[in-house]
Design an enzyme around this catalytic site. Structure first.
Site, PDB file in Angstrom:
ATOM      1  N   LYS A  83      -5.530  16.944  33.905  1.00 51.95           N
ATOM      2  CA  LYS A  83      -6.269  16.099  34.844  1.00 51.95           C
ATOM      3  C   LYS A  83      -5.446  15.740  36.080  1.00 51.95           C
ATOM      4  O   LYS A  83      -4.221  15.861  36.115  1.00 51.95           O
ATOM      5  CB  LYS A  83      -6.794  14.852  34.127  1.00 51.95           C
ATOM      6  N   ARG A 115      -8.783  16.084  23.261  1.00 51.73           N
ATOM      7  CA  ARG A 115      -9.593  17.161  23.854  1.00 51.73           C
ATOM      8  C   ARG A 115      -8.718  17.900  24.863  1.00 51.73           C
ATOM      9  O   ARG A 115      -8.298  17.313  25.869  1.00 51.73           O
ATOM     10  CB  ARG A 115     -10.832  16.558  24.522  1.00 51.73           C
TER      11      ARG A 115
END
Length: 355
Positions: free
Chosen positions: A295, A330
């Site tokens: 991210k 995840r």
């Protein structure tokens, strides 16, 4: 009106020799020796103090249910032939059937056979769950018509399900949920926490499947900034309300998983506050998913590294999440994350054998 929160803290390697002084977190591999008792009035913290676990009985009656939820083991998910246990961290592999996802857009568009092979490979590398999505949720992404989304994900899900692999469908749309569940998906993962589509909640209730509820800025604009000066407590309150609503509609709390939504409608400072305070979310009594893989915040903390150069940061955040109680991680990079977690698990196991 003042409200109380409890965040487990002061974690120890082992409970051995500390009878009555430590508590086990959510039936997992972590033990803590204190709670941070936070008192807040609206969106403003008014006090905080550390309370030893040995003094838990002296805490106010209103937080005693929180103590029980923090300690209660998270029940396993029985998904047909597969069981996902939460007494140790599990990995969910990201399988995006999209041309425009921020990190891996277009990677799996050679056809459903090749994509399914990638999912099977991830399962062989240690992923307990394959999370299949057909619509990008990156900032500025175009909304995908549900028919196109179904066409992207269903052929892959069918192949993975036939292989006996546990699959979740990453979607906000009831039509896609229905098609994916019919194809063999076992879990719905909704980044809007079942708020984008008016039929989504009923779809999940009728199916009886587990659901992952994620916090985002707004159900229709996931990256809208809505958080105030205390993002940790604000996200906790929001997820608490969603869990209560979904439970009231007919989904048992044991089949609800929560996700604080790192990167969705949040600044770097917000994301860091959520990650540092992650153990607070165990007070919801649900399994916790954490999605931090590749991210933007990793780039922001590492000289603007592009998405394909964020492996080290992704693994670091995954292990940090495991150390604060996250039950599902995840990730894009399955073997590297699984290896890191196995090493971490080895440290925990050794600590439990004595000095």
């Amino acid at each position: 009106m003042t409200r109380s929160y409890l965040r487990p803290t002061a974690f120890l390697d082992t409970p051995i020799g500390f009878d009555g002084q430590v508590a086990r977190l959510a039936g997992g591999l972590l033990w803590h020796s204190a709670y941070e008792l936070i008192e807040a009035d609206g969106d403003r913290r008014v006090s905080k103090r550390l309370v030893p676990v040995s003094d838990a009985a002296s805490l106010p009656d209103e937080v005693q249910p929180l103590i029980q939820r923090l300690a209660a083991p998270r029940p396993s998910l029985e998904l047909g032939p597969r069981t996902i246990r939460f007494d140790q961290p599990q990995v969910a592999a990201i399988l995006n059937m999209t041309p425009d996802s921020f990190s891996d857009g277009g990677t799996h568009l050679d056809g459903p056979e090749a994509a399914a092979e990638a999912g099977v490979r991830a399962a062989g590398e240690g992923a307990a769950l394959i999370d299949v999505g057909g619509e990008s949720t990156r900032p500025g992404a175009e909304t995908v018509w549900h028919g196109d989304e179904i066409a992207r994900v269903v052929p892959v899900i069918e192949r993975l399900a036939r292989a006996g692999i546990a699959v979740s469908i990453d979607t906000r749309k009831a039509e896609v949920m229905e098609a994916a569940l019919a194809a063999g998906a076992a879990i719905v993962n909704d980044v809007s926490a079942l708020l984008y589509d008016d039929r989504a909640l009923d779809t999940v209730v009728r199916s009886g499947c587990p659901v992952i509820l994620m916090h985002a800025g707004d159900p229709r604009n996931l990256h809208t900034r809505t958080l105030g000066p205390d993002p940790l407590l604000q996200v906790y309150d929001w997820l608490e309300a969603r869990v209560a609503a979904v439970e009231a509609a007919g989904v048992p709390r044991a089949r609800i998983i929560v996700d604080p939504g790192i990167g969705f409608g949040k600044s770097l400072a917000d994301n860091l506050a959520l990650l540092n305070g992650l153990a607070l979310f165990q007070g919801l009594g649900c399994a916790l998913m954490l999605g931090v893989s590749r991210k933007r915040m990793i780039g922001a903390l590492s000289n603007e590294a592009p998405a394909d150069r964020r492996l080290g940061g992704s693994v670091a955040l995954a292990v940090s999440g495991a150390m604060l109680g996250a039950q599902i991680l995840r990730v894009h990079d399955v073997p590297e994350t699984v290896q890191a977690l196995r090493v971490w698990r080895g440290l925990r196991d050794r600590a439990l054998t004595g000095p």
